[in-house]
Design a protein around this motif. Sequence first.
Motif, mmCIF file in Angstrom:
data_model
loop_
_atom_site.group_PDB
_atom_site.id
_atom_site.type_symbol
_atom_site.label_atom_id
_atom_site.label_comp_id
_atom_site.label_asym_id
_atom_site.label_seq_id
_atom_site.Cartn_x
_atom_site.Cartn_y
_atom_site.Cartn_z
ATOM 1 N N SER A 179 7.246 -41.317 10.360
ATOM 2 C CA SER A 179 8.246 -42.176 11.215
ATOM 3 C C SER A 179 7.264 -42.770 12.351
ATOM 4 N N ILE A 180 6.257 -42.057 12.894
ATOM 5 C CA ILE A 180 5.340 -43.089 13.808
ATOM 6 C C ILE A 180 4.774 -44.166 13.323
ATOM 7 N N ALA A 181 4.489 -44.167 11.818
ATOM 8 C CA ALA A 181 3.665 -45.286 11.214
ATOM 9 C C ALA A 181 4.498 -46.433 11.080
ATOM 10 N N LYS A 182 5.778 -46.120 10.600
ATOM 11 C CA LYS A 182 6.783 -47.028 10.510
ATOM 12 C C LYS A 182 7.202 -47.485 11.915
ATOM 13 N N LEU A 183 7.277 -47.008 12.935
ATOM 14 C CA LEU A 183 7.525 -47.330 14.159
ATOM 15 C C LEU A 183 6.472 -48.466 14.648
ATOM 16 N N LEU A 184 5.243 -48.158 14.340
ATOM 17 C CA LEU A 184 4.114 -48.949 14.787
ATOM 18 C C LEU A 184 3.925 -50.108 13.768
ATOM 19 N N GLY A 185 4.517 -50.137 12.453
ATOM 20 C CA GLY A 185 4.401 -51.231 11.762
ATOM 21 C C GLY A 185 3.008 -51.059 11.019
ATOM 22 N N ILE A 186 2.542 -49.563 10.890
ATOM 23 C CA ILE A 186 1.332 -49.515 10.127
ATOM 24 C C ILE A 186 1.664 -48.503 8.975
ATOM 25 N N SER A 187 0.259 -48.401 8.163
ATOM 26 C CA SER A 187 0.364 -47.331 7.050
ATOM 27 C C SER A 187 0.185 -46.099 7.427
ATOM 28 N N ARG A 188 0.393 -44.923 6.860
ATOM 29 C CA ARG A 188 0.030 -43.636 7.072
ATOM 30 C C ARG A 188 -1.341 -43.422 7.083
ATOM 31 N N THR A 189 -2.098 -44.267 6.185
ATOM 32 C CA THR A 189 -3.618 -44.391 6.082
ATOM 33 C C THR A 189 -4.259 -44.829 7.295
ATOM 34 N N THR A 190 -3.564 -46.049 7.925
ATOM 35 C CA THR A 190 -4.233 -46.465 9.000
ATOM 36 C C THR A 190 -4.011 -45.490 10.243
ATOM 37 N N LEU A 191 -3.091 -44.606 10.305
ATOM 38 C CA LEU A 191 -2.955 -43.918 11.331
ATOM 39 C C LEU A 191 -3.838 -42.667 11.403
ATOM 40 N N TYR A 192 -4.076 -42.163 10.054
ATOM 41 C CA TYR A 192 -4.912 -41.209 9.945
ATOM 42 C C TYR A 192 -6.314 -41.640 10.091
ATOM 43 N N LYS A 193 -6.778 -42.791 9.875
ATOM 44 C CA LYS A 193 -8.084 -43.356 10.245
ATOM 45 C C LYS A 193 -8.186 -43.524 11.758
ATOM 46 N N VAL A 195 -6.505 -41.996 14.158
ATOM 47 C CA VAL A 195 -6.296 -40.660 14.803
ATOM 48 C C VAL A 195 -6.859 -39.630 13.956
ATOM 49 N N PRO A 196 -8.142 -39.427 13.877
ATOM 50 C CA PRO A 196 -8.829 -38.560 13.033
ATOM 51 C C PRO A 196 -8.312 -37.158 13.002
ATOM 52 N N GLU A 197 -8.223 -36.605 14.125
ATOM 53 C CA GLU A 197 -7.630 -35.235 14.140
ATOM 54 C C GLU A 197 -6.702 -34.963 13.373
ATOM 55 N N LEU A 198 -5.739 -35.964 12.971
ATOM 56 C CA LEU A 198 -4.605 -35.489 11.964
ATOM 57 C C LEU A 198 -4.916 -34.765 10.793
ATOM 58 N N LYS A 199 -6.266 -35.654 10.395
ATOM 59 C CA LYS A 199 -6.803 -34.993 8.991
ATOM 60 C C LYS A 199 -7.096 -33.612 8.996
ATOM 61 N N ALA A 200 -7.263 -33.028 9.985
ATOM 62 C CA ALA A 200 -7.580 -31.639 10.104
ATOM 63 C C ALA A 200 -6.314 -30.803 10.500
ATOM 64 N N GLY A 201 -5.164 -31.319 10.555
ATOM 65 C CA GLY A 201 -4.092 -30.809 10.572
ATOM 66 C C GLY A 201 -3.672 -30.707 12.249
ATOM 67 N N HIS A 202 -4.343 -31.324 13.003
ATOM 68 C CA HIS A 202 -4.271 -30.966 14.472
ATOM 69 C C HIS A 202 -3.609 -32.382 15.274
ATOM 70 N N ARG A 203 -2.462 -32.040 15.872
ATOM 71 C CA ARG A 203 -1.962 -33.087 16.609
ATOM 72 C C ARG A 203 -2.391 -33.242 18.074
ATOM 73 N N PRO A 204 -2.554 -34.549 18.392
ATOM 74 C CA PRO A 204 -2.942 -34.896 19.805
ATOM 75 C C PRO A 204 -2.058 -34.093 20.863
ATOM 76 N N SER A 205 -2.781 -33.579 21.787
ATOM 77 C CA SER A 205 -1.621 -33.245 22.992
ATOM 78 C C SER A 205 -2.043 -34.213 24.136
ATOM 79 N N ILE A 206 -0.982 -34.376 24.909
ATOM 80 C CA ILE A 206 -1.101 -35.031 26.236
ATOM 81 C C ILE A 206 -1.529 -34.029 27.290
ATOM 82 N N PRO A 207 -2.427 -34.216 28.080
ATOM 83 C CA PRO A 207 -2.672 -33.489 29.099
ATOM 84 C C PRO A 207 -1.492 -33.442 30.228
#
Length: 219
Positions: A179-193, A195-207
């Motif tokens: 859904s985020i990839a569609k919202l930003l108009g990019i592919s899932r592959t681009t998003l993973y590239k 935001v590399p921590e997604l590959k390890a199954g971790h989601r970014p956290s906002i401090p």
Amino acid sequence: MDSDTQGLLEPVGGGWLIGYARVSTKGQILDRQIAALEAAGCSRIFADKKSGKNAEREELWKALDYAREGDTLVVPALDRLGRSIQDLISIVAGLRKRGIGFTSLHESLDTTTPGGRLVFHVFAALAEFIRELIVQGTHEGIAAARARGERIGRPPAMTEEQIMHARALLANPEATVTSIAKLLGISRTTLYKYVPELKAGHRPSIPALPAPQLEAPRR
């Protein structure tokens, strides 16, 4: 060129004269080219009625495959064989390696003679010189752009602002990567590239934002 001005050619080593003709537009006709090739003594003629693109020159490839050592490929003019000088030189060089001669009737060019070989050596040298000038100019242009601080190459798929936006959205556990990839108009592959921590199954956290500091009351 008038066919009656052409004498019979002599093939290399007693081989065959193989003709090749081509028209690239519907308005052109092959009759004049074929007549010139026949007058030159070609025993077999191949003709293309399509454009000069490699994928559409089936008869040329048949002619090249048909030719054997000692034969000579004959064309009405140089522009009937190659789409560019580089293409022409490549084809003729391939013929020479196989021991096959090449003759262009309009230019009176015959690579089985010392003069004809010299002309093609000059063509090849000029083509290489032009290629080197283009490469040199490209390198100089890239160096000048880098000196001005300009970015070289394709622009990034995601800007810094988009990456920050993506990280903020990913901090929401209910938001999916798709859904985020569609919202930003990019592919899932681009998003993973980006935001590399997604590959390890971790989601970014906002401090967490620091608590506001209250001023002490004035006395």
